[in-house]
Write an enzyme that holds these catalytic residues in place. Structure first.
Site, PDB file in Angstrom:
ATOM      1  N   GLN A 190       1.001  -1.077   0.039  1.00 24.60           N
ATOM      2  CA  GLN A 190       0.232   0.040  -0.037  1.00 24.60           C
ATOM      3  C   GLN A 190       0.975   1.298   0.026  1.00 24.60           C
ATOM      4  OE1 GLN A 190      -2.444  -1.410   3.426  1.00 24.60           O
ATOM      5  NE2 GLN A 190      -4.241  -0.610   2.173  1.00 24.60           N
ATOM      6  N   SER A 191       0.437   2.245  -0.735  1.00 24.73           N
ATOM      7  CA  SER A 191       1.557   3.321  -0.984  1.00 24.73           C
ATOM      8  C   SER A 191       1.747   4.106   0.296  1.00 24.73           C
ATOM      9  CB  SER A 191       0.730   4.289  -2.180  1.00 24.73           C
ATOM     10  OG  SER A 191       0.643   3.489  -3.084  1.00 24.73           O
ATOM     11  N   THR A 192       0.749   4.329   1.277  1.00 21.28           N
ATOM     12  CA  THR A 192       1.326   5.214   2.373  1.00 21.28           C
ATOM     13  C   THR A 192       0.669   4.784   3.672  1.00 21.28           C
ATOM     14  OG1 THR A 192      -0.870   6.456   2.386  1.00 21.28           O
ATOM     15  CG2 THR A 192       0.639   7.321   0.813  1.00 21.28           C
TER      16      THR A 192
END
Length: 246
Positions: free
Chosen positions: A21-23
């Protein structure tokens, strides 16, 4: 349902589930996406893979190619070794949102005979049709990231023009009700920040000030991300904390 593309040779090898997941905000808030990704391990076993490994080192790391991804590097290394029969992900963007990483992985999978599996199907990178589809997925993922960036920057600029832009402030500063930056009303925080500046002026360097705080076991306020958002926590300072004091 078993795909005809999954051969006994594939099933004898390792199935790798790549989770990303990106963040950190997504990691903490988008739990359904994370759950779906981890469930791919069960999907791999249902397909007949006996050996299944989940790589989740990249939770909270963007796939744009601008940050290091140790998990992706582990995945590439395993594929290169020829020990991976299939790579599973819930969508192409989980593997990469930049063409360099995406096509590099696809080339390696084609070279050693590794399949790519997502909810839409099973892809054999050695087959022209599947390679075309994988290429389109990678291109769309990269374009989507570019589009999201453009929209985000446009929204930011629009808020700034209206005087409504808000961003995280360092300890010692806060936003008032009218949207102006002011000194934090918490006296303990303000006193600690003033002490940082005073010791820096006295000692002439960040390192000497840091050593003084550590020798005296004095904690300073530090902004930390939590499920409730950014909050002040009191910790022993690091060099970066002293250097970035407001």
């Amino acid at each position: 349902m078993m795909s005809s593309k999954i051969s006994p040779e594939h099933l004898e090898k390792l199935a790798v589930v790549y989770v990303r997941q990106s963040t950190m905000a997504q990691v903490l808030g988008h739990t359904e996406s994370k759950r779906r990704q981890y469930e791919l391990a069960d999907k791999a076993r249902q397909l007949g893979f006996k050996q299944v490994e989940t790589i989740d080192d990249d939770l909270g790391r963007s796939g744009s190619g601008e940050v290091e991804r140790p998990g992706f590097q582990r995945l590439v290394a395993k594929v290169c070794s020829g020990a991976v029969g299939a790579v599973l992900c819930i969508e192409a963007s989980r593997l990469a949102r930049n063409g360099r990483d995406w096509h590099h992985l696809i080339d390696l999978c084609a070279l050693v005979g590794t399949l790519i599996i997502d909810p839409d199907g099973v892809y054999e990178p050695r087959q022209g049709n599947d390679r075309l589809l994988l290429g389109l997925k990678g291109t769309m993922s990269e374009y989507e990231l570019s589009l999201l960036r453009q929209r985000s920057l446009a929204a930011r600029d629009s808020k700034a023009q209206r005087g409504e832009l808000r961003f995280g402030l360092p300890p010692g500063l806060c936003w008032d009700e009218l949207g102006r930056i002011e000194i934090d009303p918490d006296d303990r925080i303000v006193t600690a920040i003033q002490l940082v500046f005073r010791k820096f002026r006295e000692m002439g360097s960040v390192r000497q000030a840091l050593l003084w705080f550590r020798d005296n076991e004095i904690e300073i306020p530090i902004m930390q991300r939590s499920p409730k958002g950014m909050q002040v926590e009191w910790k022993k300072p690091s060099y970066h904390n002293i250097l970035s004091a407001p």
